[in-house]
Motif scaffolding. Structure first.
Motif, PDB file in Angstrom:
ATOM      1  N   UNK A  26       0.877  -1.067   0.038  1.00 46.61           N
ATOM      2  CA  UNK A  26      -0.033   0.135  -0.088  1.00 46.61           C
ATOM      3  C   UNK A  26       0.760   1.180   0.020  1.00 46.61           C
ATOM      4  N   UNK A  27       2.072   1.094   0.305  1.00 43.73           N
ATOM      5  CA  UNK A  27       2.995   2.228   0.121  1.00 43.73           C
ATOM      6  C   UNK A  27       4.555   1.585  -0.418  1.00 43.73           C
ATOM      7  N   UNK A  78     -11.801 -11.405   4.353  1.00 42.23           N
ATOM      8  CA  UNK A  78     -12.407 -10.434   3.547  1.00 42.23           C
ATOM      9  C   UNK A  78     -12.749 -10.778   2.295  1.00 42.23           C
ATOM     10  N   UNK A  79     -14.092 -10.678   2.017  1.00 43.83           N
ATOM     11  CA  UNK A  79     -14.686 -11.243   0.766  1.00 43.83           C
ATOM     12  C   UNK A  79     -14.402 -10.287  -0.500  1.00 43.83           C
ATOM     13  N   UNK A  80     -14.417 -10.902  -1.577  1.00 44.84           N
ATOM     14  CA  UNK A  80     -14.098  -9.808  -2.737  1.00 44.84           C
ATOM     15  C   UNK A  80     -15.537  -9.134  -2.837  1.00 44.84           C
ATOM     16  N   UNK A  81     -15.425  -7.734  -3.425  1.00 47.51           N
ATOM     17  CA  UNK A  81     -16.585  -7.005  -3.210  1.00 47.51           C
ATOM     18  C   UNK A  81     -17.723  -7.533  -4.380  1.00 47.51           C
ATOM     19  N   UNK A  82     -17.337  -8.205  -5.533  1.00 46.40           N
ATOM     20  CA  UNK A  82     -18.048  -8.592  -6.188  1.00 46.40           C
ATOM     21  C   UNK A  82     -18.697 -10.126  -5.643  1.00 46.40           C
ATOM     22  N   UNK A  83     -19.928 -10.201  -5.444  1.00 48.70           N
ATOM     23  CA  UNK A  83     -20.569 -11.412  -4.971  1.00 48.70           C
ATOM     24  C   UNK A  83     -20.253 -12.496  -6.033  1.00 48.70           C
ATOM     25  N   UNK A  88     -11.400 -14.687  -1.538  1.00 46.89           N
ATOM     26  CA  UNK A  88     -11.326 -14.039  -0.315  1.00 46.89           C
ATOM     27  C   UNK A  88     -10.037 -14.008   0.103  1.00 46.89           C
ATOM     28  N   UNK A  89      -9.763 -13.028   1.046  1.00 43.12           N
ATOM     29  CA  UNK A  89      -8.227 -13.136   1.614  1.00 43.12           C
ATOM     30  C   UNK A  89      -8.246 -13.026   3.135  1.00 43.12           C
ATOM     31  N   UNK A  90      -7.368 -13.391   3.751  1.00 43.61           N
ATOM     32  CA  UNK A  90      -7.085 -13.285   5.129  1.00 43.61           C
ATOM     33  C   UNK A  90      -6.091 -12.586   5.515  1.00 43.61           C
ATOM     34  N   UNK A 247      -7.758  -9.730  -7.894  1.00 42.51           N
ATOM     35  CA  UNK A 247      -7.130  -9.424  -6.614  1.00 42.51           C
ATOM     36  C   UNK A 247      -6.855  -7.941  -6.405  1.00 42.51           C
ATOM     37  N   UNK A 248      -6.638  -7.315  -7.155  1.00 45.22           N
ATOM     38  CA  UNK A 248      -6.327  -6.058  -7.162  1.00 45.22           C
ATOM     39  C   UNK A 248      -7.581  -5.118  -6.587  1.00 45.22           C
ATOM     40  N   UNK A 249      -8.748  -5.730  -7.015  1.00 48.86           N
ATOM     41  CA  UNK A 249      -9.831  -5.122  -6.461  1.00 48.86           C
ATOM     42  C   UNK A 249      -9.828  -4.931  -4.686  1.00 48.86           C
ATOM     43  N   UNK A 250      -9.167  -5.818  -4.206  1.00 50.18           N
ATOM     44  CA  UNK A 250      -9.328  -5.861  -2.778  1.00 50.18           C
ATOM     45  C   UNK A 250      -8.598  -4.471  -2.259  1.00 50.18           C
ATOM     46  N   UNK A 251      -7.717  -3.971  -2.869  1.00 53.86           N
ATOM     47  CA  UNK A 251      -7.081  -3.123  -2.399  1.00 53.86           C
ATOM     48  C   UNK A 251      -7.778  -1.866  -1.679  1.00 53.86           C
TER      49      UNK A 251
END
Length: 268
Positions: A26-27, A78-83, A88-90, A247-251
């Motif tokens: 993120x940085x 954390x679930x992907x925003x698109x159902x 998902x990621x932990x 995956x980039x949509x989790x950021x």
């Protein structure tokens, strides 16, 4: 890179899936380490165990493996925003720090954004590429060394195209229960073709994440299904893969509040 995920479901059934390490940076020097898998691998889980490897004092991987019981962290996925996207990621920064504080640093080889084959990179790839998949087909693994199984195959549809209008592609490889969540990699050594030329060297790209297979029932009807379960129907040795760019949509979800509690600083 990959980790074994075992779950016991609310109905008492047990299943095995695959996860892998990934760093969201993120940085410049700060990242959020996570384990990536499919939503269906963890859904309806009553308990979950992730098998981890740790390092000896000399930096070599220890013979023992660690069982991480994540029962109290099931709500931290954390679930992907698109159902409709089965990802998902932990976040695991606190887990990594906890093992380090206990004198058992984890043996982690993460992928990161630099390995993700985005749309531009995908467009330069051939219609048929060799792929490597790392996971736990039918739950099979090297239990003594805590190692996954490596499979080979080829792309079955051009990765530069969106299969049936979705950011997905198909692979021609034997895919079985337990392989869900496996990273699908483009790994070349020596020489490889890129565009209209031949390149000398090595290449490693994360193309996507396996999540489903088509199966053929006894009547010959073909359906697409997730793969943590076992079927008596015929397998077609094809796999459905979510493109890694998703995956980039989790950021955006990994916001400043999570950054404060689930980030680590990368040594310079």
């Amino acid at each position: 890179m990959s980790v074994r995920i075992e779950t016991q479901r609310l109905d008492g059934a047990t299943s095995t899936g695959t996860g892998f390490y990934f760093n969201f940076c993120v940085q410049d020097d700060v990242c959020i380490p996570v384990i990536v898998t499919n939503k269906h691998v963890i859904e309806n889980a009553n308990s979950m165990t992730v098998f981890l490897s740790v390092l000896n004092d000399d930096g070599a991987i220890a013979e023992r493996k660690e069982r991480l019981e994540v029962n109290g962290m099931l709500g931290h996925w954390v679930m992907h925003p698109d159902p409709d996207v089965d990802l998902c990621v932990l976040p695991i920064a606190q887990i990594v720090d906890g093992f380090a504080d206990a004198g058992k640093p984890l043996a982690i080889t993460p992928l990161d954004v630099s390995f993700v084959a985005d749309a531009e990179k995908m467009s330069t790839l051939s219609a048929i590429e060799d792929i490597t998949m790392v996971g736990y087909p039918n739950g099979l693994w090297d239990e003594a060394n805590n190692l996954p199984i490596v499979r080979k195959g080829i792309t079955a549809t051009p990765v530069g195209s969106d299969y049936c209008g979705k950011k997905e592609f198909l692979i021609d490889s034997a895919c079985y229960p337990g392989s869900s969540g496996s990273p699908v990699l483009l790994f070349n050594e020596g020489t490889y073709r890129e565009g209209n030329g031949i390149v000398l060297g090595a290449r490693l790209l994360l193309l996507g994440i396996l999540y489903a297979v088509p199966i053929r029932n006894v009547e010959g009807v073909i359906t697409v299904t997730n793969i943590p379960r076992v079927y008596s129907h015929g397998m077609l040795n094809l796999g459905f893969v979510i493109k890694a760019e998703r995956l980039l949509e989790f950021e955006p979800i990994l916001n400043s509040a999570m950054l404060a509690s689930q980030s680590v600083t990368i040594a310079g």
